[in-house]
Design a protein around this motif. Sequence first.
Motif, mmCIF file in Angstrom:
data_model
loop_
_atom_site.group_PDB
_atom_site.id
_atom_site.type_symbol
_atom_site.label_atom_id
_atom_site.label_comp_id
_atom_site.label_asym_id
_atom_site.label_seq_id
_atom_site.Cartn_x
_atom_site.Cartn_y
_atom_site.Cartn_z
ATOM 1 N N PRO A 185 0.741 -1.321 -0.090
ATOM 2 C CA PRO A 185 0.018 -0.311 0.027
ATOM 3 C C PRO A 185 0.829 1.162 -0.283
ATOM 4 O O PRO A 185 1.966 1.369 0.810
ATOM 5 N N LEU A 186 0.357 2.112 -0.694
ATOM 6 C CA LEU A 186 1.108 3.850 -0.984
ATOM 7 C C LEU A 186 0.768 4.463 0.512
ATOM 8 O O LEU A 186 -0.697 4.636 0.239
ATOM 9 N N TRP A 187 1.812 5.377 1.399
ATOM 10 C CA TRP A 187 1.770 6.453 1.622
ATOM 11 C C TRP A 187 0.682 7.157 0.946
ATOM 12 O O TRP A 187 1.092 7.902 -0.271
ATOM 13 N N GLU A 188 0.180 8.751 1.716
ATOM 14 C CA GLU A 188 -0.687 9.655 0.887
ATOM 15 C C GLU A 188 0.452 10.297 0.124
ATOM 16 O O GLU A 188 -0.713 11.230 -0.814
ATOM 17 N N LYS A 189 1.957 10.658 0.632
ATOM 18 C CA LYS A 189 2.377 11.367 -0.184
ATOM 19 C C LYS A 189 3.673 10.577 -0.434
ATOM 20 O O LYS A 189 4.830 10.985 0.132
ATOM 21 N N VAL A 190 3.448 9.423 -1.391
ATOM 22 C CA VAL A 190 5.602 9.025 -1.768
ATOM 23 C C VAL A 190 5.763 10.046 -2.875
ATOM 24 O O VAL A 190 5.504 11.039 -3.147
ATOM 25 N N VAL A 191 6.869 9.911 -2.572
ATOM 26 C CA VAL A 191 7.763 10.313 -2.816
ATOM 27 C C VAL A 191 8.687 9.568 -4.081
ATOM 28 O O VAL A 191 9.317 8.352 -3.788
ATOM 29 N N TYR A 192 8.595 9.925 -5.937
ATOM 30 C CA TYR A 192 9.154 9.227 -6.765
ATOM 31 C C TYR A 192 10.378 9.731 -7.190
ATOM 32 O O TYR A 192 10.379 11.003 -7.468
ATOM 33 N N VAL A 193 11.281 9.017 -7.037
ATOM 34 C CA VAL A 193 12.736 9.812 -7.497
ATOM 35 C C VAL A 193 13.381 9.055 -8.392
ATOM 36 O O VAL A 193 13.069 7.797 -9.205
ATOM 37 N N THR A 194 14.220 9.420 -8.964
ATOM 38 C CA THR A 194 15.050 8.565 -10.285
ATOM 39 C C THR A 194 16.667 8.150 -9.821
ATOM 40 O O THR A 194 17.093 8.315 -9.046
ATOM 41 N N LYS A 195 17.337 7.182 -10.374
ATOM 42 C CA LYS A 195 18.346 6.383 -9.333
ATOM 43 C C LYS A 195 18.850 7.418 -8.909
ATOM 44 O O LYS A 195 19.898 7.367 -7.600
ATOM 45 N N SER A 196 19.431 8.791 -10.325
ATOM 46 C CA SER A 196 20.687 9.507 -9.861
ATOM 47 C C SER A 196 19.843 11.501 -8.483
ATOM 48 O O SER A 196 20.964 11.563 -8.129
ATOM 49 N N GLY A 197 18.480 10.996 -7.651
ATOM 50 C CA GLY A 197 18.453 11.531 -7.056
ATOM 51 C C GLY A 197 17.004 12.028 -7.230
ATOM 52 O O GLY A 197 16.831 13.093 -6.763
ATOM 53 N N LYS A 198 16.751 13.006 -8.897
ATOM 54 C CA LYS A 198 15.846 14.062 -9.596
ATOM 55 C C LYS A 198 14.246 13.313 -9.263
ATOM 56 O O LYS A 198 14.047 12.375 -9.158
ATOM 57 N N GLU A 199 13.401 14.252 -7.685
ATOM 58 C CA GLU A 199 12.378 13.953 -8.159
ATOM 59 C C GLU A 199 11.381 13.991 -8.880
ATOM 60 O O GLU A 199 11.802 14.903 -9.733
ATOM 61 N N LEU A 200 10.698 12.868 -9.030
ATOM 62 C CA LEU A 200 9.582 13.566 -10.212
ATOM 63 C C LEU A 200 8.700 14.011 -9.919
ATOM 64 O O LEU A 200 7.614 13.213 -8.895
ATOM 65 N N ASP A 201 7.806 14.275 -10.877
ATOM 66 C CA ASP A 201 6.916 15.603 -10.742
ATOM 67 C C ASP A 201 5.573 14.534 -10.539
ATOM 68 O O ASP A 201 5.617 13.118 -11.332
ATOM 69 N N GLU A 202 3.948 14.600 -10.532
ATOM 70 C CA GLU A 202 3.331 13.456 -10.825
ATOM 71 C C GLU A 202 3.125 13.918 -12.478
ATOM 72 O O GLU A 202 2.734 12.260 -12.384
ATOM 73 N N ALA A 203 3.287 14.461 -13.111
ATOM 74 C CA ALA A 203 2.247 14.352 -14.409
ATOM 75 C C ALA A 203 4.721 12.574 -15.127
ATOM 76 O O ALA A 203 3.258 12.126 -15.711
ATOM 77 N N THR A 204 5.165 13.166 -14.558
ATOM 78 C CA THR A 204 6.668 12.360 -15.250
ATOM 79 C C THR A 204 6.047 10.676 -14.498
ATOM 80 O O THR A 204 6.074 9.856 -15.535
ATOM 81 N N VAL A 205 5.435 11.106 -13.254
ATOM 82 C CA VAL A 205 5.061 10.102 -12.196
ATOM 83 C C VAL A 205 4.327 8.605 -13.683
ATOM 84 O O VAL A 205 4.151 7.341 -13.825
ATOM 85 N N ARG A 206 3.203 9.663 -14.096
ATOM 86 C CA ARG A 206 1.888 8.655 -14.769
ATOM 87 C C ARG A 206 2.758 8.361 -15.951
ATOM 88 O O ARG A 206 2.056 6.765 -16.084
ATOM 89 N N THR A 207 3.946 8.538 -16.703
ATOM 90 C CA THR A 207 4.505 7.897 -18.483
ATOM 91 C C THR A 207 5.545 7.168 -17.996
ATOM 92 O O THR A 207 5.997 6.214 -18.435
ATOM 93 N N ARG A 208 6.459 7.434 -16.937
ATOM 94 C CA ARG A 208 7.502 6.850 -16.374
ATOM 95 C C ARG A 208 7.364 5.375 -14.927
ATOM 96 O O ARG A 208 8.123 4.555 -14.991
ATOM 97 N N VAL A 209 5.941 5.655 -14.394
ATOM 98 C CA VAL A 209 6.376 4.369 -13.593
ATOM 99 C C VAL A 209 5.130 3.345 -14.213
ATOM 100 O O VAL A 209 3.722 3.576 -13.381
ATOM 101 N N LYS A 210 5.510 2.424 -14.545
ATOM 102 C CA LYS A 210 4.399 1.803 -15.220
ATOM 103 C C LYS A 210 4.701 0.209 -15.222
ATOM 104 O O LYS A 210 5.836 -0.545 -14.289
ATOM 105 N N VAL A 211 3.903 -0.465 -15.591
ATOM 106 C CA VAL A 211 4.721 -2.479 -15.315
ATOM 107 C C VAL A 211 5.790 -2.226 -15.638
ATOM 108 O O VAL A 211 6.107 -1.900 -17.075
#
Length: 109
Positions: A58-84
């Motif tokens: 289960p996901l916490w309401e404020k999950v932080v998504y980052v790349t391997k190098s530490g760059k934080e991803l915005d919501e729009a980028t999460v929708r396109t890059r975090v996938k199966v």
Amino acid sequence: MKKVILSMALALAAPLAWAQVSQTTTTTTTTEGTGTITEFTPGSTLVLKETAGPKPLPLWEKVVYVTKSGKELDEATVRTRVKVGVPVRVHYAGEGDSMLVDRVVLDED
């Protein structure tokens, strides 16, 4: 008279002498896991394919998504890059069965 006053003072102080103090300790555990995303519902659940099998997290309401190098991803980028199929490392914290993912690190930049 002194005995009466002393007896009353002791009678009033006695309950305080045997009073118990209760203390509750809560232990928060933090864990990391790695795997490949097999299912992802933004704001709800992330399912990882691990060596032991699929693991729904289960996901916490404020999950932080980052790349391997530490760059934080915005919501729009999460929708396109975090996938199966994307390999990730997740950090989750909590107690017992209430472990929630609070950080997802994509294994790519």
